[in-house]
Design an enzyme around this catalytic site. Sequence first.
Site, PDB file in Angstrom:
ATOM      1  N   HIS A   1     102.867  69.317 -78.317  1.00 15.62           N
ATOM      2  CA  HIS A   1     103.733  70.165 -77.398  1.00 15.62           C
ATOM      3  C   HIS A   1     104.258  71.316 -77.829  1.00 15.62           C
ATOM      4  CE1 HIS A   1     103.703  66.008 -75.311  1.00 15.62           C
ATOM      5  NE2 HIS A   1     103.160  66.851 -74.177  1.00 15.62           N
TER       6      HIS A   1
ATOM      7  N   ALA B   1     104.230  67.157 -81.838  1.00 15.71           N
ATOM      8  CA  ALA B   1     103.836  68.371 -82.153  1.00 15.71           C
ATOM      9  C   ALA B   1     102.890  69.337 -81.491  1.00 15.71           C
ATOM     10  CB  ALA B   1     103.216  68.338 -83.648  1.00 15.71           C
TER      11      ALA B   1
ATOM     12  N   GLY C   1     107.041  64.843 -71.067  1.00 20.14           N
ATOM     13  CA  GLY C   1     107.942  64.402 -72.065  1.00 20.14           C
ATOM     14  C   GLY C   1     107.401  63.647 -73.217  1.00 20.14           C
TER      15      GLY C   1
ATOM     16  N   GLN D   1     100.018  61.372 -60.406  1.00 16.23           N
ATOM     17  CA  GLN D   1      98.680  61.389 -60.865  1.00 16.23           C
ATOM     18  C   GLN D   1      98.424  59.795 -61.685  1.00 16.23           C
ATOM     19  OE1 GLN D   1     100.521  64.836 -63.407  1.00 16.23           O
ATOM     20  NE2 GLN D   1      99.526  63.747 -64.998  1.00 16.23           N
TER      21      GLN D   1
HETATM   22  O1  PAF Z   1      99.202  67.367 -69.254  1.00 12.62           O
HETATM   23  C1  PAF Z   1     100.417  66.797 -68.453  1.00 12.62           C
HETATM   24  O2  PAF Z   1     101.259  66.361 -69.388  1.00 12.62           O
HETATM   25  C2  PAF Z   1     100.422  66.379 -67.050  1.00 12.62           C
HETATM   26  O3  PAF Z   1      99.199  66.337 -66.534  1.00 12.62           O
HETATM   27  C3  PAF Z   1     100.940  67.752 -66.588  1.00 12.62           C
HETATM   28  C4  PAF Z   1     100.134  69.058 -66.466  1.00 12.62           C
HETATM   29  C5  PAF Z   1     102.361  68.038 -67.210  1.00 12.62           C
HETATM   30  C6  PAF Z   1     101.231  67.560 -65.055  1.00 12.62           C
HETATM   31  O4  PAF Z   1     102.028  66.417 -64.577  1.00 12.62           O
END
Ligand code: PAF
Length: 291
Positions: free
Chosen positions: A41, A39, A35, A65
Amino acid sequence: MTTPARTGAPTLARTRDQLDQALVPARRAVVMTMGALHAGHLALVREARARAEQVVVTIFVNPLQFGAGEDLDRYPRDLDGDLALLTAADLLGEGDVVFAPTPEVVYPDGDPVVRVSAGVIGTVHEGAVRPGHLDGVLTVVLKLLHLTGPDVALFGRKDVQQLVAVTRMVRDLDVPVEVVGVPTVRDADGLALSSRNAYLSDDERVRALALSRSLAAGRDAAAAGGTPDDVRAATRAVLDAAGVETDDLALVDPTTFADLDGRPAGGTAVLAVAGRVGATRLIDNSDVRWA
Ligand code: PAF
């Protein structure tokens, strides 16, 4: 060539059932995000659009993570804003899916007991600074690949160690998906787009430009015939001069992330930097070529 405007809106799926119902038998691409879309993404979604009939964008801040003391709680979350950006970009339409699950949907039994290990890739550089981070990434990426069943998955080259780890996981575990790396999107002044740029004050944003400048200095050192150590020194000098607290500086093989001692066999290496600007940790990287 102009692309016709898309009709309808993508399906917003919050549960596994809603996702299953929205998936259709068509060539499918997935873009995984946490989220706070920008730009960078959208460049991934644009590439997905060009490669598939059905596009699935996942929006999930993956607790697995984040390490203790990292920014899990303050990581920007704005589903309405993300949906508005995707709609305004006119890249998704009827038949596409935005999958925005809660942690309970992704991890119905709580923290998973069995996880994916990034192996040695997960213990060097970003992996050394953020222990367990890449294992958490690979675990959620594999789950999201199973849940969304794509033919192709797009990842930004900005998180280059993540891209290398995902590529290796897919190969080593025979996951039936094509992984594609998409070039980093930058502001006009060179700053790599990142959701974490939202944390920067005006002054810090100016200082953050040292990351992309340091990569340019590294590239110049290689182009001038320097050794790998010359490249590392030129890169670090720019970061130090700008007062960036360097966490990591990697000059590595592009497929294994192993440190380079001499010039790379294929002539190209990855130069990656991570540093703190104020309280914000930023990363950036570039290919480096020797003539
Ligand atoms: O790159 C990211 O935004 C995150 O590491 C991902 C690949 C969505 C995994 O949570």
